[in-house]
Design an enzyme around this catalytic site. Structure first.
Site, short mmCIF file in Angstrom:
data_model
loop_
_atom_site.label_atom_id
_atom_site.label_comp_id
_atom_site.label_asym_id
_atom_site.label_seq_id
_atom_site.Cartn_x
_atom_site.Cartn_y
_atom_site.Cartn_z
N HIS A 143 -5.06 5.72 -1.23
CA HIS A 143 -3.76 5.04 -1.32
C HIS A 143 -3.76 4.21 -2.59
O HIS A 143 -4.81 3.97 -3.18
CB HIS A 143 -3.49 4.16 -0.09
CG HIS A 143 -4.32 2.91 0.00
ND1 HIS A 143 -5.64 2.90 0.40
CD2 HIS A 143 -4.03 1.61 -0.28
CE1 HIS A 143 -6.12 1.66 0.39
NE2 HIS A 143 -5.16 0.85 -0.03
N HIS A 170 -3.06 0.52 -3.85
CA HIS A 170 -2.81 -0.88 -3.52
C HIS A 170 -2.17 -1.51 -4.75
O HIS A 170 -2.75 -1.49 -5.83
CB HIS A 170 -4.14 -1.58 -3.17
CG HIS A 170 -4.03 -3.06 -3.03
ND1 HIS A 170 -3.97 -3.69 -1.80
CD2 HIS A 170 -3.99 -4.04 -3.96
CE1 HIS A 170 -3.89 -5.01 -2.00
NE2 HIS A 170 -3.90 -5.24 -3.30
N ASP A 197 0.86 -1.18 0.00
CA ASP A 197 0.00 0.00 0.00
C ASP A 197 0.89 1.23 0.00
O ASP A 197 1.76 1.37 0.86
CB ASP A 197 -0.91 0.02 1.23
CG ASP A 197 -2.13 -0.86 1.06
OD1 ASP A 197 -2.40 -1.32 -0.06
OD2 ASP A 197 -2.83 -1.09 2.07
ZN LIG Z 1 -3.90 -2.79 0.04
#
Ligand SMILES: [Zn+2]
Length: 257
Positions: free
Chosen positions: A135, A137, A56
Site C-alpha cells: 500500500h 502510506h 493508506d
Molecule cells: Zn499508513
C-alpha cells in the site's frame, strides 16, 4: 522631555503593532492524488493510524504501481529505514512549510535535491518497513505537523474509506503572463539562462504564452530573484523574474520543460 518622548514612542509602537499585519501564511499548494492521471484508488483514514491524518492507498494488484508527486516541489528525503516504520520513503518539500510523505515504497525513482512537478513518478508501491501488505502510506504536513489531507483543496474523508480518482498530471496546460520590465524590452534567450544566445526581445507589457517552465540562471527582476525561466516558443526563453504570472514560483499545471 524625556518622559514625553517615552510616551510618544509607546504610542507609536502601539499604533505600529495594531496596524502592521502578521506575515500571512503561504497558501497551501494544490495537492493532487499521488497516482497517475485517471487512476482510481481506495484511500483509507482511521483513528488508530500514525500519524492520525495519514491516508493508506490501495487498489487491486498494486504492488509495483507508480507513485507520483502530488504537487511540484523539491525532493528532500530519499530514505530507507529498513524493516521498520516507513521503510523506503520519499519526502517532498513544497515550500511554505508544506511537505508530503510517500512510505513503504518498493523502490525510488528520484534523488535528494531533484525538482519534481505534478505527475512525476517518484517511486513504486511496496510493502517495506512496518507494513503488512502493499500500500502507499501518504501524508501532508505543515511545519512538520501532520495535517488533514486535501486534494484539489477538498478535504479527504475522515474517517473511513473512499475512492479517489487522480487528476494528477492529466493535461499539460499552458500558462500565461505579462512581461513587466518598467520600460526596457526583455531579452529572449535560446535556453534557460543568461549565458544562452539572445534570440530576440519582448516589449514591456507583452502578454506571453508559457508552454513550460524550468530552472536556469538566477535573475533578479521586477518580481524578485528567481531561477525560473519560461519557454514562450521553440527555443525562446525569458526570465520569470520579469513576468507577472499570478504565482510565486512555478505555475500550477504548467509542465516543466
Ligand atoms: Zn499508513
Amino acid at each position: 522631555m524625556a518622559k514625553r518622548w517615552y510616551s510618544l514612542l509607546t504610542v507609536a509602537l502601539l499604533v505600529a503593532s495594531v496596524l502592521l499585519p502578521a506575515s500571512p501564511a503561504a497558501a497551501a499548494p494544490t495537492f493532487k492524488v499521488p497516482f497517475p492521471c485517471g487512476q482510481t484508488w481506495s484511500g483509507q483514514t482511521r483513528t488508530d493510524h500514525s500519524p492520525a491524518y495519514a491516508v493508506d492507498f490501495n487498489r487491486t494488484n498494486d504492488l509495483g504501481d507508480p507513485v507520483v508527486a502530488s504537487a511540484p516541489g523539491t525532493v528532500d528525503r530519499v530514505t530507507d529505514l529498513g524493516g521498520t516504520s516507513y521503510g523506503k520513503y520519499v519526502r517532498i518539500d513544497h515550500g511554505g512549510g508544506y511537505t508530503t510523505y510517500y512510505a513503504h515504497l518498493n523502490g525510488f525513482n528520484v534523488s535528494v535535491g531533484q525538482s519534481v512537478g505534478y505527475g512525476k513518478v517518484i517511486g513504486w508501491v511496496g510493502s517495506t518497513g512496518g507494513s503488512t501488505g502493499p500500500h502507499l502510506h501518504y501524508e501532508q504536513r505543515l511545519n512538520g505537523n501532520d495535517i488533514q489531507v486535501r486534494f484539489n483543496g477538498s478535504l479527504a474523508l475522515y474517517w473511513g474509506t473512499k475512492s479517489y480518482t487522480s487528476g494528477n498530471g492529466c493535461s499539460s496546460s499552458t500558462g500565461s503572463g505579462t512581461v513587466n520590465t518598467s520600460g526596457t524590452a526583455l531579452t529572449v534567450r535560446s535556453g534557460p539562462g543568461t549565458g544562452y544566445d539572445a534570440v530576440g526581445t519582448v516589449a514591456d507589457g507583452t502578454r506571453v504564452t508559457i508552454y513550460c517552465q524550468t530552472s536556469g540562471t538566477s535573475v533578479t527582476g521586477t518580481y524578485g530573484t528567481s531561477s525560473i525561466w519560461d519557454r514562450i516558443g521553440t527555443g525562446r526563453y525569458i526570465a520569470d523574474a520579469y513576468v507577472y504570472t499570478g504565482h510565486d514560483g512555478y505555475i500550477p499545471n504548467v509542465p516543466r520543460c
